[in-house]
Design a protein around this motif. Structure first.
Motif, mmCIF file in Angstrom:
data_model
loop_
_atom_site.group_PDB
_atom_site.id
_atom_site.type_symbol
_atom_site.label_atom_id
_atom_site.label_comp_id
_atom_site.label_asym_id
_atom_site.label_seq_id
_atom_site.Cartn_x
_atom_site.Cartn_y
_atom_site.Cartn_z
ATOM 1 N N GLN A 49 0.835 -1.213 0.000
ATOM 2 C CA GLN A 49 0.000 0.000 0.000
ATOM 3 C C GLN A 49 0.867 1.259 0.000
ATOM 4 N N TRP A 63 5.305 2.817 5.659
ATOM 5 C CA TRP A 63 4.445 2.162 6.623
ATOM 6 C C TRP A 63 5.060 2.385 7.995
ATOM 7 N N SER A 64 4.332 3.055 8.869
ATOM 8 C CA SER A 64 4.811 3.291 10.231
ATOM 9 C C SER A 64 4.690 2.000 11.017
ATOM 10 N N THR A 65 5.829 1.445 11.403
ATOM 11 C CA THR A 65 5.818 0.195 12.169
ATOM 12 C C THR A 65 5.431 0.441 13.623
ATOM 13 N N ARG A 67 3.055 2.836 14.545
ATOM 14 C CA ARG A 67 1.626 3.172 14.567
ATOM 15 C C ARG A 67 0.774 2.227 13.721
ATOM 16 N N ASN A 68 1.432 1.359 12.931
ATOM 17 C CA ASN A 68 0.725 0.439 12.035
ATOM 18 C C ASN A 68 -0.264 1.169 11.135
ATOM 19 N N GLU A 69 0.283 2.183 10.421
ATOM 20 C CA GLU A 69 -0.526 2.943 9.481
ATOM 21 C C GLU A 69 0.373 3.584 8.433
ATOM 22 N N LEU A 70 -0.238 4.018 7.326
ATOM 23 C CA LEU A 70 0.521 4.730 6.308
ATOM 24 C C LEU A 70 1.053 6.035 6.889
ATOM 25 N N TRP A 71 2.261 6.374 6.471
ATOM 26 C CA TRP A 71 2.915 7.587 6.957
ATOM 27 C C TRP A 71 3.415 8.368 5.753
#
Length: 136
Positions: A49, A63-65, A67-71
């Motif tokens: 993604q 991918w923010s490891t 926060r587990n979300e796209l950054w």
């Protein structure tokens, strides 16, 4: 003072990759390099993604490891990294984002002046394991 980010004691996080693996996140490491100067800015991670968004939006998306979300790099700091090229290594297990900084900064830490640091690699490891600041 944040000892981890500003200190002179070496405390490497050798568990980082194990922590990422434990989440089940399917990511590859991404080296972010200034296309003009060749400076390595930092290392992040991308999933499918993030890579797709990077290619579509022409900015560094990771991918923010934590926060587990796209950054989207720079979404809050303003230090957006414009995409020049994406390269893949021979084993197709890491990426290189060649980018242009839209501001002088790339790191989430600041210089003593309050400006964002131009790279996250601002300390050098001495022979005795001590850290010394390169950029002031």
């Amino acid at each position: 003072m944040n000892e981890l980010e500003e200190g002179t004691r070496l405390t490497l996080d050798f568990d980082k990759l194990a922590g990422v693996a434990a989440t089940g996140a399917r990511v590859v490491p991404v080296v972010l390099q200034d296309a003009g100067s060749g400076d390595v800015l930092f290392i992040g991670y991308a999933n499918d993604q993030a890579l797709k968004a990077t290619l579509e939006e022409r900015i560094a998306v990771l991918w923010s490891t934590s926060r587990n979300e796209l950054w989207r790099k720079g979404a809050t700091s303003g230090d957006v990294l414009r995409l020049v090229d994406v390269r893949v290594n021979c084993e197709q297990n890491s990426l290189l984002y060649l980018v242009e900084r839209t501001t002088g900064g790339a790191c989430h830490t600041d210089l003593p002046s309050g400006e964002a640091r131009p790279t996250c690699y601002y300390r050098s490891v001495g022979d005795g394991g001590e850290l010394r600041h390169l950029l002031q």
